[in-house]
Design a protein around this motif. Structure first.
Motif, PDB file in Angstrom:
ATOM      1  N   GLY B 195      55.098  31.551   5.276  1.00  0.00           N
ATOM      2  CA  GLY B 195      54.195  32.545   4.693  1.00  0.00           C
ATOM      3  C   GLY B 195      53.352  31.963   3.576  1.00  0.00           C
ATOM      4  N   LEU B 196      53.988  31.128   2.723  1.00  0.00           N
ATOM      5  CA  LEU B 196      53.261  30.496   1.613  1.00  0.00           C
ATOM      6  C   LEU B 196      52.182  29.554   2.133  1.00  0.00           C
ATOM      7  N   LEU B 197      52.557  28.739   3.141  1.00  0.00           N
ATOM      8  CA  LEU B 197      51.594  27.753   3.654  1.00  0.00           C
ATOM      9  C   LEU B 197      50.396  28.454   4.299  1.00  0.00           C
ATOM     10  N   VAL B 202      44.639  30.299   4.154  1.00  0.00           N
ATOM     11  CA  VAL B 202      43.651  31.389   4.175  1.00  0.00           C
ATOM     12  C   VAL B 202      42.830  31.382   2.894  1.00  0.00           C
ATOM     13  N   VAL B 203      43.529  31.277   1.763  1.00  0.00           N
ATOM     14  CA  VAL B 203      42.880  31.466   0.473  1.00  0.00           C
ATOM     15  C   VAL B 203      41.962  30.288   0.121  1.00  0.00           C
ATOM     16  N   ARG B 204      42.371  29.080   0.533  1.00  0.00           N
ATOM     17  CA  ARG B 204      41.574  27.909   0.148  1.00  0.00           C
ATOM     18  C   ARG B 204      40.387  27.695   1.061  1.00  0.00           C
ATOM     19  N   SER B 281      48.063  35.171  -6.740  1.00  0.00           N
ATOM     20  CA  SER B 281      48.835  33.936  -6.638  1.00  0.00           C
ATOM     21  C   SER B 281      50.080  34.172  -5.784  1.00  0.00           C
ATOM     22  N   ALA B 282      50.231  33.384  -4.709  1.00  0.00           N
ATOM     23  CA  ALA B 282      51.389  33.565  -3.825  1.00  0.00           C
ATOM     24  C   ALA B 282      52.673  33.183  -4.548  1.00  0.00           C
TER      25      ALA B 282
END
Lengths: 427, 375
Positions: B195-197, B202-204, B281-282
């Motif tokens: 999930g973090l990766l 997505v965000v970057r 922030s994740a």
């Protein structure tokens, strides 16, 4: 967010150091100190012992509500428990062991209860109290896997299907059946009349409704059902509807505040029905409010737990002990309930001790060996010899009365009915 | 390229290694709590994507978590499990879990026309309606959800490996008995890392920039060619799928779900997690999940040892009540002294003078000032 700039030319830690460090952590995992289980129980002297039992103590778990909506109930139960076990332990305890409690608060939140249960499960022999319907439901399968004998602070018949859950009183369905029988005996209602049942959506309400349906069929009454939710505060609509339907008796399986609303709405509009409430409907705080006169006049409560004011020998004894240890504290029937649970647990533990197995399975066998548990009137007589059966079938009929200690006086001492004795819950 | 790794990355790898070995040391209480934290963290990452990146306030997160949790139970259960009349499809658990996440995504897609048209508190209130709708369905659709008594959750299995305990047969790994908590820990850890990766990717990338543009100025974003409605809808679908994945793990951690779990309070807890962690922030969301989920239980566990706290059952301030006070105070203090949440605190700690040049520090301050003014 900008990436953190790394100063050029600065030497980082060599990669092999990092890899070695992480590898070292992983290798040491093998040297973990985590002890391996002993589910089977070990022989401590002549008695086989399970989790939570040592040479001189027996530990029991309590998962209760000290910070949520039922904090008051949880506190009264714990006072009753304390009174019983202070006395019992001073007389030498059970099986030459002191009985101690590991208390966890869950604040009526299933997630906190599951976490709290995980914390106590390996350190206690049984659960002496598990409070809250959603909490009991959520922990049901886990209790079964762990063979954890559990006293549920609820009287729902649906709990009986779990062989490790112990209901310590008469179930909500039989409360309604016996209560209706009493009203028929007193000619408040007769065959052919209409009665109403206002009940909360959920396990508690559904279970009481099963009882009122069975009773209505047996006694030839026409039953009008009204389902409400816990957030309903004003019961004018269902009460008015039942008035137009010509109901002579209204059954209430609601919260205390909702019951107060229903009874006062009826009184204010001159609707002279008799209200019969399930045991959780009454709370002493109701009598401080404006509904007092109407409640004293029109409400009856069906409960298998003795009120604080009852005059049986057991209740008198608890009342005296309570007055000296907790002066000024709220006097409720839950004190009697907590005390009686102590008596029942003590009998189970003593029977398990005689059987030579203070283990989880030893406790379940001991429970089923108890065909008559007499709590000297604190709770209706209990019979645990039939696994999955309803343990008690008698109730007190009670009436709110502000002048009485605890706010409830006995109208009719422990009794049952023909239907109440034969009734079997379905599903 | 280079033969060295930055200390921050070493710290992260060491932290991951600690998470990997934890089941070898921790007792059942901590592992059970850890499962709840992982489940909450995954759902919270979905919410921080919505609220922190796209600026969409959702108070309906508990609904999508419930869809994932009950969806998994429905897909993985055999029809009429254990004598009940509950419905089930009897699919293999990994398939059931993926289907549950997909159904949560579809639920998000169905709601996305509304999500794309409402902004700020209006979206929050509209999504709140989902929670009430969900609770009603959970209580009344008894054959699907088990009603108020809840529904048992089938154990997770992979081909050749069961995450449930086999009665009478204990699995030992390096001499440590592995019960269901230990096994599920690794499943939850793997899902959380994935999930973090995915969140980072997505965000970057381009979608992340588009979402932040929408958050900061919808009209400007549209003028630059960002399809606002589509991006908002996609964000809502992805956020719902994270919630669904969190729900599947929550269901596995619970073993039986009851409707009370999925109330408004759960939605508020997720909101608290992403705010405490720092919006967008994740890692912050994961920290918030740790904070909100574990603090009450941990404080309750240790409050009895604090001097002045009365033992349980007496009339003074009991440990549980003291723990509630401490929990409330901790939330207020965090938001008072670090409004940017844990993520801002971490940025501040990492920005040590030895490691960043003065210019970089100035740039970062400006960056932070910008991001604060935009909230």
């Amino acid at each position: 967010m900008l990436p953190i700039p790394r100063a050029a030319g600065r030497r980082g830690t060599p990669r092999w150091v990092a890899i070695a460090a992480i590898g070292g952590i992983l290798i040491t995992a093998g040297c973990s100190t985590k002890a391996s289980d002993d589910d089977s129980g070990s022989a401590g002297g002549t008695v086989a012992t399970g989790p939570g039992v040592s040479g001189n103590t027996i530990r029991l778990g309590v998962l209760t509500d000290q910070t949520g909506v039922f904090a008051g109930v949880g506190k009264s139960i714990s006072q009753g428990r304390q009174l019983y076990w202070d006395q019992k332990n001073s007389q030498g305890g059970v099986c030459n062991r002191r009985v101690e409690f590991v208390v966890k608060d869950h604040g009526y939140n299933p997630q906190q209860a599951v976490a709290g249960y995980a914390q106590v499960k390996d350190n206690v022999l049984a659960l002496d109290e598990l409070l809250g319907s959603p909490v009991i439901a959520a922990l049901g399968p886990t209790i079964q896997t762990d063979q954890m004998l559990t006293f549920a602070a609820s009287f729902s018949s649906s709990l009986l299907s779990n062989p490790y859950v112990v209901v310590t009183g008469t179930t909500y369905d039989i409360e309604m059946i016996n209560g209706l029988q009493a009203l028929i005996d007193e000619k408040k209602v007769a065959s052919g009349d209409t009665i109403g049942h206002i009940f909360l959506d959920g396990d508690y309400g559904q279970n009481a409704l099963a009882g009122s349906r069975a009773a209505a069929q047996e006694f030839g009454l026409h039953l009008v059902e009204h389902k409400i939710t816990p957030t309903d505060t004003d019961l004018t609509a269902p009460v008015t509807a039942l008035r137009s339907a010509g109901a002579k008796v209204i059954l209430l399986t609601t919260t205390p505040a909702q019951a107060a609303s229903a009874v006062s709405v009826a009184a204010a509009s001159g609707f002279d029905a008799t209200f019969l409430g399930s045991s959780p409907v009454f709370s002493p705080q109701l009598l401080d409010g404006p509904a007092r006169a109407a409640l004293e006049k029109n409400l009856l409560i069906a409960s298998s737990v003795a009120p604080f004011s009852a005059d049986s020998a057991g209740v008198q004894q608890v009342r005296q002990a309570f007055a000296s240890k907790y002066p000024g504290q709220p006097q409720t029937a839950f004190v009697m309930y907590g005390y009686a649970q102590g008596q029942i647990m003590a009998q189970i533990l003593e029977s398990a001790c005689r059987g030579g197995a203070l283990t989880r399975s030893g406790l379940v066998n001991a429970l089923h060996s108890l065909s008559t548990v007499d709590t000297e009137g604190l709770i209706a007589p209990l019979d645990y010899s039939k696994p999955g059966g309803i343990p008690a079938r008698q109730i007190y009929l009670l009436q709110p009365d502000a002048a009485t200690a605890g706010g409830l006086k006995v109208v009719r001492p422990l009794f049952s009915s023909t239907l109440g004795d034969s009734y079997q819950p379905t599903g | 390229m280079s033969r060295s790794i930055s200390p921050a990355r070493i710290g992260m790898l060491a932290f991951a290694a600690v998470l990997v070995i934890m089941p070898f040391y921790l007792e059942a209480f901590w592992l059970q709590l850890g499962l709840f934290v992982f489940a909450a963290a995954i759902a919270a990452i979905g919410l921080t994507l919505l609220l922190g990146q796209a600026g969409m306030l959702s108070l309906g997160h508990a609904f999508f978590v419930a869809v994932g949790a009950y969806g998994y139970a429905y897909f993985a259960s055999d029809p009429h499990p254990a004598g009940t009349d509950h419905l089930g499809l009897g699919l293999p658990p990994p398939v059931a879990a993926l289907m549950a996440v997909a159904v949560a995504g579809v639920a998000g897609l169905l709601f996305s026309p509304i999500a794309a048209r409402l902004r700020g508190i209006y979206l929050g209130v509209a999504s709140l309606g989902l929670v009430f709708l969900g609770l009603h369905v959970l209580v009344n659709a008894e054959r699907l959800t088990g009603g108020v008594n809840g529904r048992d959750v089938p154990g997770f299995t992979l081909p050749g490996f069961s995450f449930e305990e086999d009665p009478g047969h204990t699995l030992y790994v390096l001499g440590v008995p592995f019960h269901r908590e230990e096994r599920l820990w690794y499943l939850a850890l793997a899902v959380a890392v994935a999930g973090l990766l995915y969140y980072r990717s997505v965000v970057r990338g381009r979608p992340g920039r588009a979402l932040r543009a929408i958050r900061d100025h919808e009209v400007a974003a549209a003028a630059m060619g960002v399809n606002v409605a589509t991006y908002k809808a996609r964000a809502f679908v992805i956020g719902s799928m994270y919630a669904g994945a969190g729900g599947v793990l929550l269901a596995l951690a619970f073993r039986r779900m009851v409707p009370e779990t999925f109330g408004v309070a759960l939605s508020i807890e997720y909101l608290a997690m992403v705010v405490i962690g720092g919006l967008g922030s994740a890692g912050g969301a994961a920290f918030g999940a740790l904070f909100v989920t574990s603090l009450p239980a941990v404080l309750e566990r240790y409050a009895a040892q604090v001097p002045g706290v009365a033992p349980s059952g007496s009339s003074g301030i009991m440990p549980a009540i003291a723990a509630r006070f401490a929990y409330g105070a901790a939330i207020v203090l965090i938001l008072l002294f670090e409004p940017g949440g844990a993520a801002a605190l971490a940025r501040r700690l990492l920005r040590s003078p030895a490691r960043a040049s003065p210019q970089a520090a100035v740039v970062m301050d400006a960056d932070q000032a910008l991001s604060r003014s935009s909230h």
